[in-house]
Design a protein around this motif. Structure first.
Motif, PDB file in Angstrom:
ATOM      1  N   LEU A 181       2.667 -67.734   5.158  1.00  0.00           N
ATOM      2  CA  LEU A 181       3.992 -67.756   4.526  1.00  0.00           C
ATOM      3  C   LEU A 181       3.890 -67.949   3.023  1.00  0.00           C
ATOM      4  CD1 LEU A 181       5.993 -69.866   7.137  1.00  0.00           C
ATOM      5  CD2 LEU A 181       6.328 -67.451   6.603  1.00  0.00           C
ATOM      6  N   VAL A 182       2.728 -68.378   2.545  1.00  0.00           N
ATOM      7  CA  VAL A 182       2.484 -68.518   1.110  1.00  0.00           C
ATOM      8  C   VAL A 182       1.775 -67.245   0.641  1.00  0.00           C
ATOM      9  CG1 VAL A 182       1.357 -69.852  -0.696  1.00  0.00           C
ATOM     10  CG2 VAL A 182       2.285 -71.009   1.313  1.00  0.00           C
ATOM     11  N   PRO A 183       2.439 -66.414  -0.169  1.00  0.00           N
ATOM     12  CA  PRO A 183       1.857 -65.129  -0.560  1.00  0.00           C
ATOM     13  C   PRO A 183       0.570 -65.302  -1.360  1.00  0.00           C
ATOM     14  CG  PRO A 183       4.188 -65.252  -1.148  1.00  0.00           C
ATOM     15  CD  PRO A 183       3.761 -66.638  -0.769  1.00  0.00           C
ATOM     16  N   GLU A 184      -0.360 -64.397  -1.151  1.00  0.00           N
ATOM     17  CA  GLU A 184      -1.587 -64.388  -1.933  1.00  0.00           C
ATOM     18  C   GLU A 184      -1.427 -63.435  -3.115  1.00  0.00           C
ATOM     19  OE1 GLU A 184      -5.096 -63.566   0.271  1.00  0.00           O
ATOM     20  OE2 GLU A 184      -4.597 -64.928   1.910  1.00  0.00           O
ATOM     21  N   ASN A 185      -1.813 -63.899  -4.279  1.00  0.00           N
ATOM     22  CA  ASN A 185      -1.828 -63.057  -5.488  1.00  0.00           C
ATOM     23  C   ASN A 185      -0.474 -62.412  -5.782  1.00  0.00           C
ATOM     24  OD1 ASN A 185      -4.667 -63.527  -5.710  1.00  0.00           O
ATOM     25  ND2 ASN A 185      -4.994 -61.943  -4.145  1.00  0.00           N
ATOM     26  N   ASP A 186       0.603 -63.159  -5.522  1.00  0.00           N
ATOM     27  CA  ASP A 186       1.942 -62.651  -5.830  1.00  0.00           C
ATOM     28  C   ASP A 186       2.759 -63.777  -6.451  1.00  0.00           C
ATOM     29  OD1 ASP A 186       4.390 -61.468  -6.061  1.00  0.00           O
ATOM     30  OD2 ASP A 186       4.641 -60.992  -3.934  1.00  0.00           O
ATOM     31  N   PRO A 187       2.720 -63.908  -7.786  1.00  0.00           N
ATOM     32  CA  PRO A 187       3.429 -64.998  -8.453  1.00  0.00           C
ATOM     33  C   PRO A 187       4.932 -64.776  -8.551  1.00  0.00           C
ATOM     34  CG  PRO A 187       2.391 -63.584 -10.081  1.00  0.00           C
ATOM     35  CD  PRO A 187       1.979 -63.053  -8.737  1.00  0.00           C
ATOM     36  N   THR A 188       5.418 -63.617  -8.079  1.00  0.00           N
ATOM     37  CA  THR A 188       6.834 -63.296  -8.247  1.00  0.00           C
ATOM     38  C   THR A 188       7.717 -63.941  -7.195  1.00  0.00           C
ATOM     39  OG1 THR A 188       6.695 -61.287  -6.885  1.00  0.00           O
ATOM     40  CG2 THR A 188       6.192 -61.068  -9.236  1.00  0.00           C
ATOM     41  N   THR A 189       7.134 -64.481  -6.137  1.00  0.00           N
ATOM     42  CA  THR A 189       7.946 -65.029  -5.052  1.00  0.00           C
ATOM     43  C   THR A 189       7.273 -66.247  -4.439  1.00  0.00           C
ATOM     44  OG1 THR A 189       9.031 -64.483  -2.950  1.00  0.00           O
ATOM     45  CG2 THR A 189       6.879 -63.482  -3.352  1.00  0.00           C
ATOM     46  N   LEU A 190       8.072 -67.173  -3.919  1.00  0.00           N
ATOM     47  CA  LEU A 190       7.528 -68.397  -3.330  1.00  0.00           C
ATOM     48  C   LEU A 190       6.983 -68.171  -1.927  1.00  0.00           C
ATOM     49  CD1 LEU A 190      10.208 -71.062  -4.372  1.00  0.00           C
ATOM     50  CD2 LEU A 190       7.888 -70.827  -5.271  1.00  0.00           C
ATOM     51  N   PHE A 191       7.652 -67.304  -1.149  1.00  0.00           N
ATOM     52  CA  PHE A 191       7.299 -67.164   0.253  1.00  0.00           C
ATOM     53  C   PHE A 191       7.188 -65.700   0.658  1.00  0.00           C
ATOM     54  CE2 PHE A 191       9.813 -71.111  -0.111  1.00  0.00           C
ATOM     55  CZ  PHE A 191       8.882 -72.025   0.339  1.00  0.00           C
ATOM     56  N   THR A 192       6.491 -65.473   1.768  1.00  0.00           N
ATOM     57  CA  THR A 192       6.458 -64.149   2.388  1.00  0.00           C
ATOM     58  C   THR A 192       7.775 -63.972   3.120  1.00  0.00           C
ATOM     59  OG1 THR A 192       4.058 -64.252   2.665  1.00  0.00           O
ATOM     60  CG2 THR A 192       5.261 -62.670   4.030  1.00  0.00           C
ATOM     61  N   GLY A 193       8.588 -63.035   2.634  1.00  0.00           N
ATOM     62  CA  GLY A 193       9.933 -62.863   3.177  1.00  0.00           C
ATOM     63  C   GLY A 193      10.149 -61.585   3.940  1.00  0.00           C
ATOM     64  N   SER A 194       9.095 -60.760   4.078  1.00  0.00           N
ATOM     65  CA  SER A 194       9.214 -59.514   4.829  1.00  0.00           C
ATOM     66  C   SER A 194       7.843 -59.091   5.323  1.00  0.00           C
ATOM     67  CB  SER A 194       9.809 -58.403   3.956  1.00  0.00           C
ATOM     68  OG  SER A 194       8.882 -58.021   2.947  1.00  0.00           O
ATOM     69  N   GLY A 195       7.821 -58.222   6.317  1.00  0.00           N
ATOM     70  CA  GLY A 195       6.552 -57.717   6.810  1.00  0.00           C
ATOM     71  C   GLY A 195       5.846 -56.851   5.791  1.00  0.00           C
ATOM     72  N   MET A 196       6.635 -56.216   4.926  1.00  0.00           N
ATOM     73  CA  MET A 196       6.071 -55.315   3.923  1.00  0.00           C
ATOM     74  C   MET A 196       5.270 -56.050   2.848  1.00  0.00           C
ATOM     75  SD  MET A 196       8.162 -52.858   1.307  1.00  0.00           S
ATOM     76  CE  MET A 196       8.737 -51.732   2.565  1.00  0.00           C
ATOM     77  N   GLN A 197       5.661 -57.246   2.532  1.00  0.00           N
ATOM     78  CA  GLN A 197       5.122 -57.954   1.367  1.00  0.00           C
ATOM     79  C   GLN A 197       3.590 -58.035   1.343  1.00  0.00           C
ATOM     80  OE1 GLN A 197       7.738 -61.266   0.639  1.00  0.00           O
ATOM     81  NE2 GLN A 197       6.261 -62.242  -0.684  1.00  0.00           N
ATOM     82  N   PRO A 198       2.931 -58.485   2.426  1.00  0.00           N
ATOM     83  CA  PRO A 198       1.466 -58.583   2.368  1.00  0.00           C
ATOM     84  C   PRO A 198       0.768 -57.222   2.353  1.00  0.00           C
ATOM     85  CG  PRO A 198       2.385 -59.959   4.125  1.00  0.00           C
ATOM     86  CD  PRO A 198       3.460 -59.031   3.676  1.00  0.00           C
ATOM     87  N   LEU A 199       1.491 -56.155   2.772  1.00  0.00           N
ATOM     88  CA  LEU A 199       0.870 -54.836   2.908  1.00  0.00           C
ATOM     89  C   LEU A 199       1.213 -53.893   1.761  1.00  0.00           C
ATOM     90  CD1 LEU A 199       1.383 -54.403   6.745  1.00  0.00           C
ATOM     91  CD2 LEU A 199      -0.772 -54.775   5.564  1.00  0.00           C
ATOM     92  N   LEU A 200       1.949 -54.385   0.784  1.00  0.00           N
ATOM     93  CA  LEU A 200       2.385 -53.528  -0.309  1.00  0.00           C
ATOM     94  C   LEU A 200       1.234 -52.827  -1.033  1.00  0.00           C
ATOM     95  CD1 LEU A 200       4.938 -52.528  -1.673  1.00  0.00           C
ATOM     96  CD2 LEU A 200       4.834 -54.486  -3.215  1.00  0.00           C
ATOM     97  N   PRO A 201       0.089 -53.508  -1.296  1.00  0.00           N
ATOM     98  CA  PRO A 201      -1.008 -52.796  -1.981  1.00  0.00           C
ATOM     99  C   PRO A 201      -1.467 -51.544  -1.245  1.00  0.00           C
ATOM    100  CG  PRO A 201      -1.408 -55.159  -1.972  1.00  0.00           C
ATOM    101  CD  PRO A 201      -0.245 -54.913  -1.059  1.00  0.00           C
TER     102      PRO A 201
END
Length: 639
Positions: free
Chosen positions: A27-47
């Motif tokens: 729930l804590v995003p890696e290498n993403d300073p723009t947001t506090l939490f993982t809020g969607s399934g897309m977020q970790p897979l965006l790269p």
């Protein structure tokens, strides 16, 4: 259908179609300073959607843990939750619409015995992209055509209706439609939002949502007519397929991407609610045992107390997963959200009468949390090893808030004795005792007293502005962030300045500072090098004040009044006419009675600070050196 079964059916369905199952990210995003939490399934897979090769190939599927802090105030209705799982399937430049839409329709409508969700296709409605005249991006005719055929194969006539917007939907209604188009505000995805706001080189595309119809009556307070995106509760969005197929050019126009991607996200809890044909997501199996214990602990039933039950159930489930991902309660950042969740749960639980659980040495909230841990261990076995830590953090925070509540109630009684609670009173209760405004309002109402909510909001804005002013100017070089670690060192910084004055003399003045999560650094005026004995004496004084667990009290006053008190401030800094002052001690100091004459330390400051010095930890001087003629620099840390 039970959620564990539904989750496994979805993952198996896509694994049978060549997808590799990947685990949920934190729930804590890696290498993403723009947001506090993982809020969607897309977020970790965006790269990988943006072109990076995925180590598991071009097809993956998962169930991603998600947390959306913006939904906290929405929790209490039958569909909003802060924590949820997002079922997902992904194509990185492989298949596209002709495969994705038939597959998700097949999974949703296939019988449960055959490995599907078992939804009645007659209860499903879909939305597509209506096109954008501003940028010339056409309507998603391909998805419309695919959906028509899919429904026709089920013997359902799927009329297409162009609604374009929520406003038109509320005005025109369903019109016998099955497929509805909406504009860029509803059926377009890009990181930047609508096409007009996308920068050159940014990818994006249309999406197609699936809604389940619970066939509940339309509530006209949400609009004259009902439509799939209406908020009346009849329709529930259960899944969304994003088709990333465009890229914006330098001239503002759009062209097709060479690598077209698919991102599907479907709410596990929502699909489960649809499979049960029950619009209340809190009636799915994942909440069963926790709900029973909350009913036993409160001696009240869920029916008739839905809002309070939903808040407690949602917030405790979210706290379990956030703490499990090592986000512990604090006054700042992610930790503040965990603190807020637990304290809201305490307040609503107390309203139900659920202070003590059915197990004598365990509170009802802790027991509710334990039930969620037990329920999720089959999917997230790591929770088993963290259970003791999670429950300990929840119990500590609950105990801390109850202590604060008790003190706050006493303070409320003092302030209410004249038959009024001012907006400043309400703000002080909020700021110093963690009293939610709603609690102050409820207690005031019991005494026939009203609280001016608008004036409270003004006090809150004023405090925020003072904090911004302080952050911008008072601590030049200042705080690196407002994390729990930096906050602890910030309060230690105040103790350090006073200790230096006690050991070296009152002529010592602060000349600059910098505080990070790892250490504090202070420049101060002094003509000679500190001896080892002096450094150890400073350490001793600071640690004594930490061990005394002194209250840290914030007050607002005119700059002249603060100067008369002898409040310390950084040389050369300009302050507004009204300033924020933090005092430390004595033990019986409180916001309504800071006892400045007995305080150990008083400083101009915008915060943030710990509530009591006992939260700081062990203080240690690391280094002391000269930086200029008559200016020394000291570095310290806490552990």
């Amino acid at each position: 259908m039970r959620t564990q079964e539904l989750r496994e059916k979805f993952l198996s369905f896509y694994k049978e179609r060549g997808h590799k199952e990947i685990p949920s990210s934190s729930l804590v995003p890696e290498n993403d300073p723009t947001t506090l939490f993982t809020g969607s399934g897309m977020q970790p897979l965006l790269p990988f959607l943006l072109g990076r090769p995925h180590p598991h190939g071009k097809r993956v599927t998962d169930s991603q843990k998600c947390f959306r802090a913006e939904d906290i105030e929405e929790v209490g209705d039958n569909r909003h939750t802060t924590f949820f799982e997002m079922l997902g399937n992904w194509s990185f430049g492989d298949y596209f619409k002709q495969e994705q839409l038939p597959w998700i329709f097949e999974f949703l409508t296939k019988s449960q015995e055959e490995g599907g969700a078992g939804l009645d296709p007659h209860r499903l409605y879909v939305t597509v992209f209506a096109g954008d005249s501003m940028t010339g991006i056409p309507a998603d005719e391909e998805s419309i055509s695919i959906w028509k055929k899919l429904f026709a194969d089920k013997g359902i006539e799927a009329k297409y209706v162009a609604l374009e917007s929520n406003e038109k939907g509320s005005e025109l209604g369903m019109q016998g439609g099955r497929i509805f188009s909406y504009d860029v505000r509803k059926n377009w995805w890009s990181r930047a939002g609508v096409p007009a706001k996308m920068p050159a080189g940014e990818p994006g595309g249309p999406d197609s949502e699936v809604f389940y119809d619970f066939q509940t009556p339309h509530d006209p307070k949400f609009g004259k007519e009902c439509h799939p995106n209406c908020d009346c509760g009849r329709f529930l969005e259960i899944g969304n397929s994003v088709f990333m197929e465009y890229i914006k050019k330098e001239d503002g126009s759009f062209e097709k991407l060479t690598q077209r991607n698919v991102d599907f996200g479907g709410g596990l809890e929502r699909i489960a609610a649809a499979s049960n044909d029950d619009p209340d997501v809190f009636n799915i199996d994942i909440f069963e045992s926790a709900k029973k214990d909350l009913e036993a602990g409160s001696r009240k039933t869920y029916e008739g107390n839905e809002r309070a039950f939903r808040v407690v159930l949602d917030h405790m489930r979210a706290a379990v997963f956030l703490i499990g991902d090592e986000v512990v309660p604090s006054n700042v950042g992610r930790g503040y959200l965990v603190r807020r969740l637990i304290r809201r749960a305490v307040r609503f639980g107390d309203g139900l009468g659920a202070k003590q659980g059915i197990v004598s040495n365990q509170s009802t909230l802790s027991l509710v949390a334990q039930r969620f841990i037990e329920k999720y261990i089959p999917k997230y076995p790591g929770l088993a090893g963290k259970a003791e830590f999670i429950l300990s953090e929840i119990e500590k925070e609950e105990k801390k808030f109850r202590t604060t509540l008790a003190s706050g109630i006493k303070e409320f009684e003092v302030r209410a004795k004249d038959g009024k609670i001012t907006s400043q009173d309400a703000f002080d209760l909020y700021q110093s005792y963690g009293f939610p405004l709603e609690l102050t309002e409820e207690m005031a109402k019991d005494r026939g007293i009203s609280v001016d909510r608008e004036a409270f909001e003004e006090e809150f804005k004023k405090h925020r502005e003072l904090s911004r002013t302080a952050s911008a100017g008072v601590f030049k070089g200042g705080l690196a962030d407002r994390s729990a670690e930096t906050t602890r060192l910030h309060t230690a910084h105040h103790l350090l300045l006073k200790a230096l004055q006690m050991v070296l003399g009152p002529e010592v003045k602060q000349r600059g500072s910098n505080i990070t999560a790892e250490r504090l650094r202070m420049d101060f005026s002094y003509s000679g090098k500190m001896t080892e004995e002096q450094k150890r004496e400073v350490e001793k004084i600071v640690n004594e004040k930490i061990s005394e667990d002194l209250p840290v009290v914030r007050s607002e006053m005119s700059k002249e009044e603060a100067e008369k008190l002898g409040a310390e401030h950084e040389f050369g800094q300009k302050y507004p006419d009204i300033v924020s002052v933090y005092s430390i001690g004595p033990k019986n100091a409180a916001p309504g009675d800071p006892k400045f004459s007995e305080a150990f330390s008083i400083e101009f400051c915008g915060g943030p600070h710990v509530g009591r010095t006992g939260e700081i930890g062990q203080f240690e001087v690391v280094k002391e050196e000269a930086v200029a003629a008559g200016i020394r620099r000291i570095r310290a840390r806490v552990s």
